[in-house]
Design an enzyme around this catalytic site. Structure first.
Site, PDB file in Angstrom:
ATOM      1  CG  ASP A  18      41.078  50.888  42.024  1.00 38.93           C
ATOM      2  OD1 ASP A  18      41.272  51.250  43.180  1.00 38.93           O
ATOM      3  OD2 ASP A  18      41.017  49.424  41.667  1.00 38.93           O
ATOM      4  CE  LYS A  67      44.798  49.744  41.276  1.00 37.66           C
ATOM      5  NZ  LYS A  67      45.106  48.303  40.954  1.00 37.66           N
ATOM      6  NE  ARG A 125      38.247  40.848  44.734  1.00 38.30           N
ATOM      7  CZ  ARG A 125      39.225  40.236  44.632  1.00 38.30           C
ATOM      8  NH1 ARG A 125      39.580  38.826  45.326  1.00 38.30           N
ATOM      9  NH2 ARG A 125      40.329  40.272  43.475  1.00 38.30           N
TER      10      ARG A 125
HETATM   11  N1  BES Z   1      40.798  47.751  39.080  1.00 37.65           N
HETATM   12  C1  BES Z   1      41.835  46.814  39.616  1.00 37.65           C
HETATM   13  C2  BES Z   1      41.850  45.477  38.519  1.00 37.65           C
HETATM   14  C3  BES Z   1      42.762  46.214  37.437  1.00 37.65           C
HETATM   15  C4  BES Z   1      44.210  46.362  37.455  1.00 37.65           C
HETATM   16  C5  BES Z   1      42.124  45.903  36.297  1.00 37.65           C
HETATM   17  C6  BES Z   1      45.032  46.461  36.350  1.00 37.65           C
HETATM   18  C7  BES Z   1      43.084  46.060  34.864  1.00 37.65           C
HETATM   19  C8  BES Z   1      44.487  46.311  35.014  1.00 37.65           C
HETATM   20  C9  BES Z   1      41.293  46.058  40.839  1.00 37.65           C
HETATM   21  O1  BES Z   1      40.426  46.810  41.473  1.00 37.65           O
HETATM   22  C10 BES Z   1      42.334  45.691  41.310  1.00 37.65           C
HETATM   23  O2  BES Z   1      43.161  46.512  42.007  1.00 37.65           O
HETATM   24  N2  BES Z   1      42.879  44.441  41.702  1.00 37.65           N
HETATM   25  C11 BES Z   1      43.431  43.871  42.389  1.00 37.65           C
HETATM   26  C12 BES Z   1      43.203  42.742  43.318  1.00 37.65           C
HETATM   27  C13 BES Z   1      44.185  42.162  44.361  1.00 37.65           C
HETATM   28  C14 BES Z   1      44.303  43.280  45.185  1.00 37.65           C
HETATM   29  C15 BES Z   1      43.588  40.898  45.164  1.00 37.65           C
HETATM   30  C16 BES Z   1      44.726  43.037  41.433  1.00 37.65           C
HETATM   31  O3  BES Z   1      44.306  42.665  40.279  1.00 37.65           O
HETATM   32  O4  BES Z   1      46.004  43.474  41.637  1.00 37.65           O
HETATM   33 ZN    ZN Z   2      39.446  48.417  40.685  1.00 39.75          ZN
HETATM   34 MN    MN Z   3      41.631  48.061  43.186  1.00 36.28          MN
END
Ligand code: BES
Ligand code: ZN
Ligand code: MN
Length: 460
Positions: A233, A240, A314
């Site tokens: 990701d 990120k 999601r």
């Molecule tokens: N894979 C990540 C979630 C994650 C981040 C899990 C760090 C464990 C550690 C997920 O795809 C994500 O990036 N979620 C975002 C959602 C937001 C953009 C609404 C998040 O949690 O920042």
């Molecule tokens: Zn993710």
């Molecule tokens: Mn993500």
């Protein structure tokens, strides 16, 4: 039987005696004079995790003392004996007396001996544990093998664990237990109406896919597992920062744990009809990547506006959940590493779970506790559902504001599951950031053991 367990040589095994502050005097009193002197002069105080190797008069190791939390202490870590494999020299051992929870202690010992050794010979502890008759080695082996599978899949970096390799891993498990396997790959996802899985995965050079296998008697209750299989990701166009990207090889932790759980179910021959669905993608950056404010159709029919390309998990789960729901399963369970917000709320060791079914929630909480695979219920808080509204589409994947991020993610997924379906969603972390007893640093099996216990109770 898992190789860590030894069933033949209990007689020659070196005894491990568990000691607490309040039993120390009794234990020492039962030793011979020179051993008593050795314990005293070494300063052994039976602190939790403290380990003392006891020499014989000829210099062999005759026994081991290992400190545990006192019976009266506020928190007794049932996994404390999971430290032992990292402390003991090569050999075969046995428990000389009972720790606080023998089954969990044996499990922790086995889980604590895990090392990820794909790329270099890891300093894997060369210990085995002789089991007494009151411990079910076959049952524990099943759990340890599943946890090892989940950890290995998560720890394998994305260059060797893309959507295709994840499919191969799933296929190997399906084949081993005679499950019927299929996979929808690349543009076929569009033809067969999985627009969100395709949208997230299309920018990668490695084709996105929906992995699907089914096992068991069609007349049994239908239990369907869905796992987030984002093999890496980057965040997509909403890239990120490097600190946030650093452990994103673990973003297929939901898929890994669903495979671990599926393997336990099939191995134990639970009386259920199992289906495992894994949307496997890589969330990459390229000219053809999906972007913020794009609008996509979904399998269930709602249009989805992209608020943030980093809320990709999601999206792929939405299409997979919609497919799962089409055959009205008796239980629908999804696992995924979905939000950073879940970590802010509960930390890496305590994943939140969500369900509309209070009886199921009570069972999940109880099984999580008894398996020492902790889970904590958070609410599908209906008043926040309106935060998912979009100005141009039926729903937005990332509400602005960022409040209650794990809850709004669960509410998003809930829009793709019929209200009558018994549904359980777990927002796992799938990773141990720094080693704990029985939990070496790195990929972690989370929620699979607790949910297996629950399914074993219902369908065993
Ligand atoms: N894979 C990540 C979630 C994650 C981040 C899990 C760090 C464990 C550690 C997920 O795809 C994500 O990036 N979620 C975002 C959602 C937001 C953009 C609404 C998040 O949690 O920042
Ligand atoms: Zn993710
Ligand atoms: Mn993500």
């Amino acid at each position: 039987m898992h190789p860590i367990f030894d069933v033949s040589s209990a007689a020659q095994a070196t005894p491990i005696t568990f000691v607490t502050k309040s039993t120390l005097d009794d234990v020492v009193g039962g030793l011979n004079a020179s051993a008593r002197t050795f314990v005293r002069s070494s300063g052994f105080a039976a602190k939790p995790g403290q380990c003392l190797l006891m020499p014989s008069s000829t210099g062999d190791i005759e026994g081991v003392l290992f400190g545990l939390e006192d019976a009266a202490s506020r928190w007794k870590d049932p996994f404390r004996p999971g430290q032992l494999p990292g402390l003991l020299p090569r050999g075969t051992y046995r428990f000389a007396n009972a720790p606080h929870d023998t089954r969990l202690a044996v499990l922790a010992f086995a889980l604590g001996s895990y090392r990820f050794a794909r790329y270099r010979k890891a300093d894997k502890p060369e210990v085995t544990l002789a089991l007494s008759n009151d411990v079910d080695g076959a049952e524990l082996s099943r759990v340890v093998e599943a946890a090892t599978l989940a950890r290995d899949l998560i720890n394998t970096p994305a260059n060797d664990m893309g959507p295709e390799e994840l499919e191969a891993a799933a296929r190997a498990i399906a084949d081993r237990y005679g499950a019927a396997f299929s996979s929808i790959v690349g543009d076929d996802l569009l033809k067969q109406n999985f627009p969100l899985v395709h949208a997230v995965g299309k920018a990668s050079t490695r084709a996105p896919r929906l992995i699907d296998f089914t096992w068991g008697d069609a007349k049994h209750p239908k239990v369907t597992l869905v796992g987030k299989g984002v093999c890496f990701d980057t965040g997509g166009v909403d890239l990120k920062p490097s600190s946030g990207m650093l452990i994103m090889k673990k973003d297929m932790g939901g898929a890994a744990n669903v495979l671990a759980l599926g393997q336990m179910i099939m191995d134990a021959k639970l009386k259920l009809r199992l289906r495992v669905l894994i949307p496997a993608v890589e969330n990459s950056v390229a000219g053809n990547a999906f972007r913020p404010l794009d609008v996509y159709p979904s399998r269930k029919g709602q249009t989805v506006e992209i608020g943030n390309t980093d809320a990709e998990g999601r999206l792929v789960l939405a299409d997979a959940l919609a497919l799962a729901d089409e055959e009205k399963p008796d239980m629908l369970i999804d696992l995924g590493t979905l939000t950073g917000a879940a970590r802010v709320a509960l930390g890496p060791e305590l994943p939140p779970f969500y369900t509309r079914d209070d009886a199921l929630a009570a069972d999940v909480a109880r099984c999580a506790q008894s398996e020492h695979d902790p889970l904590w219920r958070l609410p599908l808080w209906a008043p926040y559902d309106a935060w998912l509204d979009s100005k141009v589409a039926d729903i937005n994947n990332a509400p602005s504001g960022g409040f209650a991020g794990s809850i709004t993610c669960a509410l998003f997924l809930g829009r793709f599951v019929e209200p009558t379906t018994p549904w359980l969603h777990v927002d796992i972390y799938g990773w141990t950031p720094s080693a704990k007893p029985g939990r070496p640093e790195g990929g972690e099996c989370q929620a699979a053991r607790a949910i297996f216990k629950l399914l074993d109770e219902r369908y065993g």
